[in-house]
Design an enzyme around this catalytic site. Structure first.
Site, PDB file in Angstrom:
ATOM      1  N   LYS A  23     -12.981  48.626  47.122  1.00 13.91           N
ATOM      2  CA  LYS A  23     -12.193  49.944  46.776  1.00 13.91           C
ATOM      3  C   LYS A  23     -12.454  50.971  47.878  1.00 13.91           C
ATOM      4  O   LYS A  23     -11.751  51.689  48.305  1.00 13.91           O
ATOM      5  CB  LYS A  23     -12.451  50.478  45.481  1.00 13.91           C
ATOM      6  CG  LYS A  23     -12.413  51.924  45.285  1.00 13.91           C
ATOM      7  CD  LYS A  23     -12.975  52.600  43.855  1.00 13.91           C
ATOM      8  CE  LYS A  23     -14.494  53.091  44.048  1.00 13.91           C
ATOM      9  NZ  LYS A  23     -14.743  54.393  44.428  1.00 13.91           N
ATOM     10  N   ASN A  24     -13.652  51.065  48.284  1.00 13.76           N
ATOM     11  CA  ASN A  24     -14.106  52.236  49.239  1.00 13.76           C
ATOM     12  C   ASN A  24     -13.785  51.827  50.577  1.00 13.76           C
ATOM     13  O   ASN A  24     -14.006  52.793  51.571  1.00 13.76           O
ATOM     14  CB  ASN A  24     -15.647  52.570  49.100  1.00 13.76           C
ATOM     15  CG  ASN A  24     -15.980  53.379  47.758  1.00 13.76           C
ATOM     16  OD1 ASN A  24     -14.975  53.480  47.103  1.00 13.76           O
ATOM     17  ND2 ASN A  24     -17.216  53.419  47.269  1.00 13.76           N
ATOM     18  N   CYS A 117     -18.284  66.683  40.231  1.00 15.66           N
ATOM     19  CA  CYS A 117     -17.868  65.752  39.472  1.00 15.66           C
ATOM     20  C   CYS A 117     -18.986  65.211  38.652  1.00 15.66           C
ATOM     21  O   CYS A 117     -19.989  65.649  38.725  1.00 15.66           O
ATOM     22  CB  CYS A 117     -17.083  64.431  40.102  1.00 15.66           C
ATOM     23  SG  CYS A 117     -18.217  63.285  41.267  1.00 15.66           S
ATOM     24  N   ARG A 122     -21.245  67.288  45.094  1.00 13.27           N
ATOM     25  CA  ARG A 122     -20.661  66.657  46.219  1.00 13.27           C
ATOM     26  C   ARG A 122     -19.463  67.717  46.985  1.00 13.27           C
ATOM     27  O   ARG A 122     -18.616  67.685  47.080  1.00 13.27           O
ATOM     28  CB  ARG A 122     -19.643  65.669  45.394  1.00 13.27           C
ATOM     29  CG  ARG A 122     -20.563  64.690  44.910  1.00 13.27           C
ATOM     30  CD  ARG A 122     -19.689  63.678  44.223  1.00 13.27           C
ATOM     31  NE  ARG A 122     -19.255  62.745  45.208  1.00 13.27           N
ATOM     32  CZ  ARG A 122     -18.630  61.529  44.794  1.00 13.27           C
ATOM     33  NH1 ARG A 122     -18.243  61.499  43.762  1.00 13.27           N
ATOM     34  NH2 ARG A 122     -18.304  60.695  45.948  1.00 13.27           N
ATOM     35  N   ASP A 125     -18.806  70.347  53.041  1.00 11.74           N
ATOM     36  CA  ASP A 125     -18.873  71.038  54.055  1.00 11.74           C
ATOM     37  C   ASP A 125     -19.060  70.296  55.570  1.00 11.74           C
ATOM     38  O   ASP A 125     -18.673  70.840  56.683  1.00 11.74           O
ATOM     39  CB  ASP A 125     -20.256  71.905  53.915  1.00 11.74           C
ATOM     40  CG  ASP A 125     -21.245  70.938  53.671  1.00 11.74           C
ATOM     41  OD1 ASP A 125     -21.186  70.053  52.431  1.00 11.74           O
ATOM     42  OD2 ASP A 125     -22.554  71.172  54.514  1.00 11.74           O
ATOM     43  N   ASP A 305     -24.753  53.128  44.690  1.00 11.26           N
ATOM     44  CA  ASP A 305     -23.582  52.417  43.813  1.00 11.26           C
ATOM     45  C   ASP A 305     -24.009  51.241  42.881  1.00 11.26           C
ATOM     46  O   ASP A 305     -23.427  50.638  41.940  1.00 11.26           O
ATOM     47  CB  ASP A 305     -22.350  52.109  44.473  1.00 11.26           C
ATOM     48  CG  ASP A 305     -21.440  53.280  45.252  1.00 11.26           C
ATOM     49  OD1 ASP A 305     -21.741  54.526  44.534  1.00 11.26           O
ATOM     50  OD2 ASP A 305     -20.859  53.104  45.876  1.00 11.26           O
ATOM     51  N   ILE A 327     -29.264  60.192  46.720  1.00 15.02           N
ATOM     52  CA  ILE A 327     -28.140  60.668  47.335  1.00 15.02           C
ATOM     53  C   ILE A 327     -27.355  61.737  46.152  1.00 15.02           C
ATOM     54  O   ILE A 327     -26.765  62.610  46.874  1.00 15.02           O
ATOM     55  CB  ILE A 327     -27.231  59.288  47.307  1.00 15.02           C
ATOM     56  CG1 ILE A 327     -27.814  58.086  48.224  1.00 15.02           C
ATOM     57  CG2 ILE A 327     -25.706  59.654  48.016  1.00 15.02           C
ATOM     58  CD1 ILE A 327     -28.268  58.472  49.479  1.00 15.02           C
ATOM     59  N   ARG A 397     -10.960  52.398  37.633  1.00  6.06           N
ATOM     60  CA  ARG A 397     -10.860  52.795  38.920  1.00  6.06           C
ATOM     61  C   ARG A 397     -11.357  52.219  40.016  1.00  6.06           C
ATOM     62  O   ARG A 397     -10.720  52.092  41.022  1.00  6.06           O
ATOM     63  CB  ARG A 397     -11.609  54.310  38.948  1.00  6.06           C
ATOM     64  CG  ARG A 397     -11.010  55.444  38.123  1.00  6.06           C
ATOM     65  CD  ARG A 397     -11.834  56.647  38.115  1.00  6.06           C
ATOM     66  NE  ARG A 397     -11.886  56.953  39.671  1.00  6.06           N
ATOM     67  CZ  ARG A 397     -12.280  58.222  40.050  1.00  6.06           C
ATOM     68  NH1 ARG A 397     -13.191  59.173  39.332  1.00  6.06           N
ATOM     69  NH2 ARG A 397     -12.181  58.533  41.440  1.00  6.06           N
TER      70      ARG A 397
HETATM   71  N1  EPU Z   1     -22.478  65.729  51.020  1.00  6.18           N
HETATM   72  C1  EPU Z   1     -22.574  67.011  51.642  1.00  6.18           C
HETATM   73  N2  EPU Z   1     -21.790  67.519  52.262  1.00  6.18           N
HETATM   74  C2  EPU Z   1     -20.416  66.719  52.580  1.00  6.18           C
HETATM   75  C3  EPU Z   1     -20.573  65.406  52.086  1.00  6.18           C
HETATM   76  C4  EPU Z   1     -21.484  64.920  51.577  1.00  6.18           C
HETATM   77  O1  EPU Z   1     -23.589  67.725  51.133  1.00  6.18           O
HETATM   78  O2  EPU Z   1     -19.753  67.191  53.368  1.00  6.18           O
HETATM   79  C5  EPU Z   1     -23.666  65.019  50.298  1.00  6.18           C
HETATM   80  C6  EPU Z   1     -23.169  64.606  49.242  1.00  6.18           C
HETATM   81  O3  EPU Z   1     -23.023  65.693  47.905  1.00  6.18           O
HETATM   82  C7  EPU Z   1     -24.043  63.461  48.424  1.00  6.18           C
HETATM   83  C8  EPU Z   1     -24.506  62.854  50.042  1.00  6.18           C
HETATM   84  O4  EPU Z   1     -24.088  64.062  50.714  1.00  6.18           O
HETATM   85  O5  EPU Z   1     -25.382  64.172  48.039  1.00  6.18           O
HETATM   86  C9  EPU Z   1     -23.773  61.735  50.371  1.00  6.18           C
HETATM   87  O6  EPU Z   1     -22.052  61.806  49.939  1.00  6.18           O
HETATM   88  P1  EPU Z   1     -21.343  60.945  50.779  1.00  6.18           P
HETATM   89  O7  EPU Z   1     -20.450  62.069  51.569  1.00  6.18           O
HETATM   90  O8  EPU Z   1     -21.873  60.097  51.605  1.00  6.18           O
HETATM   91  O9  EPU Z   1     -20.382  60.200  49.480  1.00  6.18           O
HETATM   92  P2  EPU Z   1     -18.777  60.017  49.562  1.00  6.18           P
HETATM   93  O10 EPU Z   1     -18.381  59.787  50.768  1.00  6.18           O
HETATM   94  O11 EPU Z   1     -18.159  61.197  48.637  1.00  6.18           O
HETATM   95  C10 EPU Z   1     -19.120  57.540  49.075  1.00  6.18           C
HETATM   96  C11 EPU Z   1     -18.566  56.707  48.206  1.00  6.18           C
HETATM   97  C12 EPU Z   1     -19.328  56.679  46.795  1.00  6.18           C
HETATM   98  C13 EPU Z   1     -20.636  56.436  47.212  1.00  6.18           C
HETATM   99  C14 EPU Z   1     -21.282  57.610  48.351  1.00  6.18           C
HETATM  100  C15 EPU Z   1     -22.597  57.143  48.777  1.00  6.18           C
HETATM  101  C16 EPU Z   1     -16.165  56.513  48.824  1.00  6.18           C
HETATM  102  C17 EPU Z   1     -14.839  56.566  48.335  1.00  6.18           C
HETATM  103  N3  EPU Z   1     -16.880  56.762  47.934  1.00  6.18           N
HETATM  104  O12 EPU Z   1     -18.708  58.857  48.585  1.00  6.18           O
HETATM  105  O13 EPU Z   1     -18.556  55.562  45.900  1.00  6.18           O
HETATM  106  O14 EPU Z   1     -21.439  56.599  46.060  1.00  6.18           O
HETATM  107  O15 EPU Z   1     -20.204  57.360  49.572  1.00  6.18           O
HETATM  108  O16 EPU Z   1     -22.536  55.727  49.385  1.00  6.18           O
HETATM  109  O17 EPU Z   1     -16.305  55.845  49.650  1.00  6.18           O
HETATM  110  C18 EPU Z   1     -18.318  54.773  43.862  1.00  6.18           C
HETATM  111  O18 EPU Z   1     -17.494  53.976  44.450  1.00  6.18           O
HETATM  112  O19 EPU Z   1     -18.438  54.729  42.796  1.00  6.18           O
HETATM  113  C19 EPU Z   1     -18.728  55.775  44.803  1.00  6.18           C
HETATM  114  C20 EPU Z   1     -19.185  57.098  44.081  1.00  6.18           C
END
Ligand code: EPU
Length: 417
Positions: A23-24, A117, A122, A125, A305, A327, A397
């Site tokens: 999915k990701n 969420c 999340r 920034d 995950d 995380i 999902r």
């Molecule tokens: N974060 C920030 N600022 C940002 C971006 C992230 O503070 O601008 C923080 C987040 O709040 C979190 C950490 O950094 O505490 C890591 O977040 P990340 O951005 O890596 O997560 P994501 O990209 O939103 C993806 C996956 C998630 C998975 C995470 C971590 C996708 C579509 N989603 O989310 O998948 O848990 O990386 O590996 O790729 C799932 O599939 O169930 C799922 C939640």
């Protein structure tokens, strides 16, 4: 009433099961279709609710998406609208992945701010700071991110933390920027590498995928491409835990074992017998798992995950385990539901202390997010008696026909509308 799953627990799973595409990785690959007028074809697209949501989003932006015979064909001849509406972004945060491609190709984007969420605040920034570094003018107005740029310019970006979709967004934007971009502290997740492979096939010049330093030489335009999405390491891990927790004998096929290295070594520590082949893992569950400590971290560390699923296994261990979630700040939603099945888990901030019990009891439980739902299904497979997992739409999902896959391994699991 939303669909639910009824599970009669206690059947050791047996047989072989194939992993679907990630999915990701599918979601950013669809967003990448915004970067070119030509078709992007994903040959093993998973049939998932989130993939349908991303397809719908592409359609509102001017694209067409056809899912036929396992193949997903996305084409955006012209971006006709730069607005990603709140209705879509609020149901799926990964919608934010259209931000980088829209600005890079179309010169503007209006994307609803996702908000929090179930698993945490999340913020995005880092996506916004990175885009600003690439020369976009970024503002927030009435709950929407507004980003504009006539042509993005390559820059050096060092993200303050490792972000998966942040890295993907910036990589897609930089692919069409003028000049070279370096992203330091980039996410190394296999899904990021898979996106880089697709983009390179489209004509991008990205080096260093899979490492913390990405170098992207921008090009003026990108072409269409055909791409096979990487296997879903989290679905694979979930199916492996299903084999282990039911004391079964299951071979999970079509996966990349290296993408699961930290999970597999933790499972071995827990006493799960694994035979790792080039693209498969055979798992045989122990009589009783051993206690172990788990700390989540970015790839190649233990994935957040898989935290809920492995905690569910540790809930049955002989001894006390500790799980530290680094995380997301609120990713223990499964704990209270597992407690209804007899688990003894105490949480304090980011730490969960699990005192293993010999067995779970079936109970009605409620899914709260995708991976928590998977954990409840696993607990139900192991439990004595009947478990009913409601709000299965969370599971749908990100898992393709999970109940069918488990059913084929002998699980007594039925979907009720
Ligand atoms: N974060 C920030 N600022 C940002 C971006 C992230 O503070 O601008 C923080 C987040 O709040 C979190 C950490 O950094 O505490 C890591 O977040 P990340 O951005 O890596 O997560 P994501 O990209 O939103 C993806 C996956 C998630 C998975 C995470 C971590 C996708 C579509 N989603 O989310 O998948 O848990 O990386 O590996 O790729 C799932 O599939 O169930 C799922 C939640």
């Amino acid at each position: 009433m939303p669909a639910r799953l009824e599970i009669e627990g206690g059947v050791p799973l047996r047989g072989s099961v194939r992993v679907s595409a990630a999915k990701n990785a599918a979601l950013p690959a669809l967003a990448a279709a915004l970067l070119t007028p030509e078709p992007v074809v994903l040959t093993n697209a998973p049939a998932l609710a989130d993939v349908r949501t991303m397809a719908k989003l592409l359609e509102t932006l001017g694209g067409t998406v056809v899912h036929e015979g396992g193949e997903l064909r996305a084409r955006v001849p012209r971006v006709t609208n730069d607005l990603a509406p709140y209705e879509l972004v609020s149901t799926m945060r990964a919608s934010v992945l259209v931000l980088g491609p829209l600005v890079a190709r179309h010169g503007s984007a209006r994307v609803a701010l996702p908000g929090g969420c179930a698993i945490g605040v999340r913020p995005i920034d880092q996506h916004l700071k990175g885009l600003a570094r690439l020369g976009a003018e970024v503002t927030i107005e009435n709950g929407y991110v507004i980003a504009r740029a006539s042509r993005l310019k390559g820059a050096r970006i060092a993200t303050d933390l490792v972000t998966v979709t942040g890295t993907e967004n910036l990589m897609m934007a930089a692919a069409l920027a003028e000049g070279t971009t370096v992203i330091e502290n980039a996410a190394c997740e296999p899904e990021v590498s898979d996106l880089a492979a697709l983009l390179n096939r489209m004509g991008a010049r990205i080096h260093g995928a899979g490492t913390a330093r990405l170098e992207i030489q921008g090009v003026a335009e990108l072409a269409g491409a055909t791409h096979r999405i990487v296997a879903d390491r989290i679905e694979a891990g979930t199916l492996i835990v299903a084999g282990a927790i039911t004391r079964g004998d299951v071979t999970v096929t079509d996966l990349v074992p290296d993408h699961l290295a930290s999970v597999l070594s933790k499972l071995e520590e827990i006493g799960v017998a694994l035979e790792v082949g080039p693209t498969s893992v055979r798992v045989r569950g122990p009589e009783r798992p051993r206690a172990a400590d788990v700390t989540t971290s970015p790839f190649p560390g233990f994935p957040t995950d898989m935290q809920a699923q492995v905690m569910t296994l540790l809930g049955l261990a002989d001894g006390q385990s500790r799980v530290t979630e680094t995380i997301f700040e609120n990713r223990f939603m499964h704990v209270a539901e597992l407690a209804r099945m007899g688990a003894r888990i105490a949480t304090d901030g980011s730490i969960a202390v699990i005192r293993g019990v010999p067995a779970y009891q079936g109970a009605p439980v409620m899914a709260s997010d995708l991976r928590a739902s998977a954990a409840l299904v696993l607990a139900g497979l192991a439990a004595h008696g009947q478990t009913v997992v409601s709000r299965v739409y969370h599971l749908d999902r990100g898992y393709e026909r999970l109940e069918a896959k488990l059913g084929a391994l002998g699980a007594r699991i039925t979907r009720r509308p």
